[in-house]
Each structure stands twice: as structure tokens, then as C-alpha cells.
Design an enzyme around this catalytic site. Structure first.
Site, PDB file in Angstrom:
ATOM      1  N   CYS A 191       0.779  -1.491   0.028  1.00  0.00           N
ATOM      2  CA  CYS A 191      -0.126  -0.136  -0.028  1.00  0.00           C
ATOM      3  C   CYS A 191       0.579   1.352  -0.222  1.00  0.00           C
ATOM      4  O   CYS A 191       0.793   2.173  -0.880  1.00  0.00           O
ATOM      5  CB  CYS A 191      -0.909   0.208   1.326  1.00  0.00           C
TER       6      CYS A 191
ATOM      7  N   HIS B 268      -2.691   5.869   3.910  1.00  0.00           N
ATOM      8  CA  HIS B 268      -1.632   6.349   4.717  1.00  0.00           C
ATOM      9  C   HIS B 268      -0.996   7.399   4.365  1.00  0.00           C
ATOM     10  O   HIS B 268      -1.204   7.788   3.408  1.00  0.00           O
ATOM     11  CB  HIS B 268      -0.575   5.081   4.465  1.00  0.00           C
TER      12      HIS B 268
HETATM   13  N1  LIG Z   1      -5.146  -3.413   4.556  1.00  0.00           N
HETATM   14  C1  LIG Z   1      -3.875  -3.293   3.328  1.00  0.00           C
HETATM   15  O1  LIG Z   1      -3.922  -1.546   3.342  1.00  0.00           O
HETATM   16  C2  LIG Z   1      -3.782  -4.160   2.285  1.00  0.00           C
HETATM   17  C3  LIG Z   1      -2.755  -2.641   1.478  1.00  0.00           C
HETATM   18  C4  LIG Z   1      -2.170  -3.890   0.791  1.00  0.00           C
HETATM   19  C5  LIG Z   1      -2.223  -5.220   0.471  1.00  0.00           C
HETATM   20  N2  LIG Z   1      -2.511  -6.242   1.686  1.00  0.00           N
HETATM   21  C6  LIG Z   1      -3.173  -7.339   1.784  1.00  0.00           C
HETATM   22  O2  LIG Z   1      -4.485  -7.721   1.162  1.00  0.00           O
HETATM   23  C7  LIG Z   1      -4.239  -9.633   2.458  1.00  0.00           C
HETATM   24  C8  LIG Z   1      -5.698  -8.908   2.452  1.00  0.00           C
HETATM   25  O3  LIG Z   1      -5.521  -7.924   3.591  1.00  0.00           O
HETATM   26  P1  LIG Z   1      -7.179  -7.467   4.864  1.00  0.00           P
HETATM   27  O4  LIG Z   1      -6.782  -5.968   5.606  1.00  0.00           O
HETATM   28  O5  LIG Z   1      -8.841  -7.747   3.699  1.00  0.00           O
HETATM   29  O6  LIG Z   1      -6.612  -8.474   6.051  1.00  0.00           O
HETATM   30  P2  LIG Z   1      -8.389  -9.220   6.542  1.00  0.00           P
HETATM   31  O7  LIG Z   1      -9.146  -7.971   6.840  1.00  0.00           O
HETATM   32  O8  LIG Z   1      -7.193  -9.903   7.898  1.00  0.00           O
HETATM   33  O9  LIG Z   1      -9.079 -10.186   5.617  1.00  0.00           O
HETATM   34  C9  LIG Z   1      -8.527 -11.412   6.001  1.00  0.00           C
HETATM   35  C10 LIG Z   1      -8.806 -12.311   4.058  1.00  0.00           C
HETATM   36  O10 LIG Z   1      -8.362 -13.474   4.388  1.00  0.00           O
HETATM   37  C11 LIG Z   1      -9.742 -14.456   4.838  1.00  0.00           C
HETATM   38  N3  LIG Z   1      -9.321 -15.817   4.849  1.00  0.00           N
HETATM   39  C12 LIG Z   1      -7.459 -16.083   6.027  1.00  0.00           C
HETATM   40  N4  LIG Z   1      -7.217 -17.201   5.678  1.00  0.00           N
HETATM   41  C13 LIG Z   1      -8.133 -17.556   5.106  1.00  0.00           C
HETATM   42  C14 LIG Z   1      -7.929 -19.624   4.476  1.00  0.00           C
HETATM   43  N5  LIG Z   1      -6.868 -20.156   5.289  1.00  0.00           N
HETATM   44  N6  LIG Z   1      -8.183 -19.464   3.485  1.00  0.00           N
HETATM   45  C15 LIG Z   1      -9.739 -18.645   2.673  1.00  0.00           C
HETATM   46  N7  LIG Z   1      -9.827 -16.994   3.251  1.00  0.00           N
HETATM   47  C16 LIG Z   1      -8.631 -16.956   4.079  1.00  0.00           C
HETATM   48  C17 LIG Z   1      -9.697 -14.390   6.076  1.00  0.00           C
HETATM   49  O11 LIG Z   1     -11.049 -14.898   5.774  1.00  0.00           O
HETATM   50  P3  LIG Z   1     -11.754 -14.841   7.445  1.00  0.00           P
HETATM   51  O12 LIG Z   1     -12.857 -14.230   7.513  1.00  0.00           O
HETATM   52  O13 LIG Z   1     -12.443 -15.957   6.908  1.00  0.00           O
HETATM   53  O14 LIG Z   1     -10.721 -15.443   7.827  1.00  0.00           O
HETATM   54  C18 LIG Z   1     -10.488 -13.010   5.885  1.00  0.00           C
HETATM   55  O15 LIG Z   1     -11.832 -12.635   4.276  1.00  0.00           O
HETATM   56  C19 LIG Z   1      -3.461  -8.963   3.094  1.00  0.00           C
HETATM   57  O16 LIG Z   1      -2.434  -9.933   2.084  1.00  0.00           O
HETATM   58  C20 LIG Z   1      -3.417  -7.809   3.059  1.00  0.00           C
HETATM   59  O17 LIG Z   1      -1.097  -8.229   3.085  1.00  0.00           O
HETATM   60  C21 LIG Z   1      -3.639  -5.106   2.537  1.00  0.00           C
END
Ligand SMILES: NC(=O)c1ccc[n+]([C@@H]2O[C@H](COP(=O)([O-])OP(=O)(O)OC[C@H]3O[C@@H](n4cnc5c(N)ncnc54)[C@H](OP(=O)(O)O)[C@@H]3O)[C@@H](O)[C@H]2O)c1
Length: 342
Positions: A130, A243
Site C-alpha cells: 500500500c 496512509h
Molecule cells: N489492508 C491494507 O492496507 C492492505 C494493503 C495492501 C495489501 N494488503 C494485503 O491484502 C490481504 C488482506 O488484507 P486485509 O487487510 O483485508 O486482511 P483481513 O481484514 O484480516 O482479511 C483477511 C481475509 O482473508 C481470509 N482468509 C484468511 N485465511 C484464509 C484461508 N486459510 N482461506 C481462505 N481465506 C482466508 C479471511 O477470511 P475469514 O474472515 O474467513 O478469516 C478474510 O476474508 C493481505 O495479504 C494484506 O497483506 C492489505
């Protein structure tokens, strides 16, 4: 005929934004399939005025799915993206699992859209970190005009960048400070995040930088130019969404403040808000929910030759993640690179 799109991580912060953006921008989807872990099977998520039921990623057959927007962390992506790609479905991944793989393009559509054609090697496209995404959107047009030699960046990153549990921790810890007996110990973060700043995002590397800081360096080189030198200090701050970055840039030739402003005003994805008066700049609170990357506080850095300083702010869940992912999918469609699955 539109496309069949799966979203892995549809219950997460980024996944929910992806659903909103696909609908809001009218992505040509005939069917959207929200996927998450087994814990979430049956959970409902919104897609426009529809409610969709979440299915489990385990054993899902991707052979008739055209695009998979993957947003469930690095380990899930490492395991699943190659399998999904082999089934003929193009994966656009949000984690860092594939960003540094030379057979996987790392794309910010305003910056390096032509690199996307490389995706056929693995059927995987990576979305950058990000902090990198918003920085390169602002730096690209300036680099085209005056070649950037070096960048020194300090970030002020919101807790939503660490997922929904991290947002809960800031909320509970903040409330807990006022209610005796309800104090919340740090769990997601290495130290207290409420009313504090933490100069560590991701793990430490051998040279003393953190992995987040290394990512900004490696990704800027891959997306923008391998010759640009970058040094970063990444800090977590008690902000929910958005950010911010203080960025010092050294160019090969002189770039005046006026020239930088006029270039940035024309740049895709960028909004210049730069009045030299109290409040004449953008803060994360105003950037949250917006697609633009905002540039404020543009001024000369007189301590180096050809230096400028600026303040860059964007919504990390949008340009930093979900929006950029959907823009990559749009690039595939607009360039007619996407073939319909069976
Ligand atoms: N937030 C940011 O600013 C940002 C920016 C760039 C990249 N990212 C990347 O985007 C990704 C997600 O971030 P987020 O902020 O959305 O995280 P989050 O809110 O913690 O959500 C994680 C998601 O992944 C799912 N998940 C976890 N374990 C899984 C599994 N074994 N099989 C299938 N689904 C699974 C979760 O499902 P459940 O609800 O069922 O647990 C949930 O839908 C990460 O890789 C992060 O590094 C985030």
C-alpha cells in the site's frame, strides 16, 4: 458476456472494498463469488444491492472462473495462486507472496501498465504494498520529467493496513485507556498502538531495516526504475484508514515547486491540494473513502541539489489495495488480454 470473478478474502477489509469497487465502477462481471476460510461459510457480504453468501476456498473449482482477486495473506496465496493459475484463471494477488518473482508482473496501472503482458508466465499478477502504490503514482510523472535519483520517505501508516483485527485492537485499546479494568494488552502490534507511534512494520531484516521498508525500496525499483535509490522509515500510527508519507526527492535536474505542481495536476490518479495556510493540505481522515492520491506541502529541499519535499496521502484500502487490484483487472479487460474461461 461478462466475466466470472472470484474474491478470496471477501470477508476482510480489502475484500469488502473490492466488492464495493467492482460494483461502483461497473466492472463487466456476470457472476461474483465471495470466498474465505471455512470459518466464514454462509456469512453474507454486500455487492451493490445484492447480498452474496460466502463459500469456502478449500476445494473450490476455479476452472470456469476468469479472474480471482486474492486478498487473504501471503501463505494462502503461496499455496493457492499457482493452483488457481494452472486452472486457467488469472490471479491478481494483494499479498507480498509473488511481488518479487521475475515471472510475475507488479502493476500500478498509472505507472507501468505495459508490464502486465508478462502475466501469462504464471497467470499471476501482483499488487504492490500500500505505501509503495501511492508513492509511485505521485513520483512517476515527476520521474518522467526530471529523472529521480534518490527518495527518502517516512511513512505514517494506519492500522487498517494490518487487517481487521488490528483495527479492533486500536479501538479496544483506546476505549480501554478510559475504563478501569478494561486495558487491552498489545497482541497484533509489538507495542501499545493507542495514543502511540510504532517504528516497526513487519519483521526486522539483517541490516536493521524492517521488511516493510525493504518492500518500498524493492517495489519502487521494480515498478518505476531500478536505478532509483530509496530509503524508508515505516511507522504505524493510531489512524484507522489512510496512509501518509513525507517524501524527499532528489532529481537529476532542477524541478521547481511550480513545475512539480503543474505536472502533478495533470497526472492520472493524483490530486494536488497545496495551500500554504492552516489546513491547506490533506490528512488521512479526508483521504479515507477516496480513490485519489493526494499531494500537499510541496516545497524545495534546499539541503540537496535539485530537491523537493512533499506530503502524499491516500486510502490504503483503496489505491493501496482494492482499487489498484480492480484497476489491474480493468487493464486486462481493456487491453483484451483476458480470455473467457470454459
Ligand atoms: N489492508 C491494507 O492496507 C492492505 C494493503 C495492501 C495489501 N494488503 C494485503 O491484502 C490481504 C488482506 O488484507 P486485509 O487487510 O483485508 O486482511 P483481513 O481484514 O484480516 O482479511 C483477511 C481475509 O482473508 C481470509 N482468509 C484468511 N485465511 C484464509 C484461508 N486459510 N482461506 C481462505 N481465506 C482466508 C479471511 O477470511 P475469514 O474472515 O474467513 O478469516 C478474510 O476474508 C493481505 O495479504 C494484506 O497483506 C492489505
Amino acid at each position: 458476456m461478462g466475466f466470472k470473478v472470484a474474491i478470496v478474502g471477501a470477508t476482510g477489509n480489502v475484500g469488502r472494498e473490492m466488492l464495493n469497487i467492482l460494483e461502483e465502477r461497473g466492472f463487466p462481471a456476470d457472476e461474483i463469488v465471495p470466498l474465505a476460510s471455512r470459518r466464514s461459510v454462509g456469512t453474507e457480504v454486500s455487492y451493490g444491492d445484492k447480498t452474496l453468501k460466502v463459500k469456502a476456498l478449500d476445494n473450490y473449482d476455479f476452472s470456469d472462473t476468469d479472474i480471482c482477486l486474492m486478498s487473504a495473506g501471503g501463505s494462502v496465496s503461496k499455496e493457492w495462486s499457482p493452483k488457481i493459475g494452472k486452472q486457467g484463471c488469472v490471479v491478481i494477488d494483494n499479498s507480498s507472496a509473488w511481488r518479487y518473482d521475475q515471472d510475475v508482473p507488479l502493476i500500478v496501472p498509472e505507472v507501468n501498465p505495459d508490464a502486465i503482458s508478462l502475466y501469462t508466465r504464471k497467470n499471476i499478477i501482483a499488487n504492490p504494498n500500500c505505501s509503495t502504490a501511492q508513492m509511485v503514482v505521485a513520483l512517476k510523472p515527476l520521474h518522467d520529467a526530471a529523472r529521480i535519483k534518490r527518495v527518502v520517505v517516512s511513512t505514517y501508516q494506519s492500522v487498517s493496513g494490518a487487517g481487521k483485527e488490528a483495527m479492533d485492537e486500536l479501538w479496544a485499546q483506546t476505549k480501554g485507556k478510559y475504563v478501569p479494568g478494561q486495558e487491552v494488552e498489545p497482541k497484533k502490534f509489538p507495542k501499545q498502538i493507542a495514543f502511540n507511534c510504532i517504528p516497526q512494520i513487519d519483521v526486522f531484516m539483517e541490516d536493521g531495516y524492517t521488511k516493510e521498508e525493504w518492500k518500498m525500496l524493492a517495489e519502487t525499483k521494480k515498478i518505476l526504475d531500478p536505478k532509483i535509490k530509496v530509503t524508508a522509515t515505516c511507522v504505524r500510527v493510531p489512524v484507522f484508514v489512510g496512509h501518509s508519507e513525507a517524501v524527499n526527492v532528489e532529481f537529476e535536474r532542477q524541478m521547481t515547486v511550480a513545475e512539480a505542481r503543474s505536472i502533478l495536476r495533470e497526472a492520472p490518479g493524483v490530486m494536488v491540494v497545496d495551500k500554504r495556510e492552516p489546513g491547506g493540505y490533506v490528512t488521512p481522515v479526508e483521504a479515507a473513502g477516496e480513490f485519489a492520491t493526494y499531494v500537499s506541502r510541496i516545497r524545495e529541499d534546499a539541503t540537496v541539489d535539485n530537491g523537493l519535499v512533499m506530503w502524499i496521502v491516500s486510502d490504503n484500502l483503496l489505491k493501496g489495495a482494492a482499487l489498484n487490484t480492480v484497476q489491474i483487472a480493468e487493464t486486462l479487460v481493456n487491453r483484451k488480454l483476458l480470455r473467457k474461461a470454459a
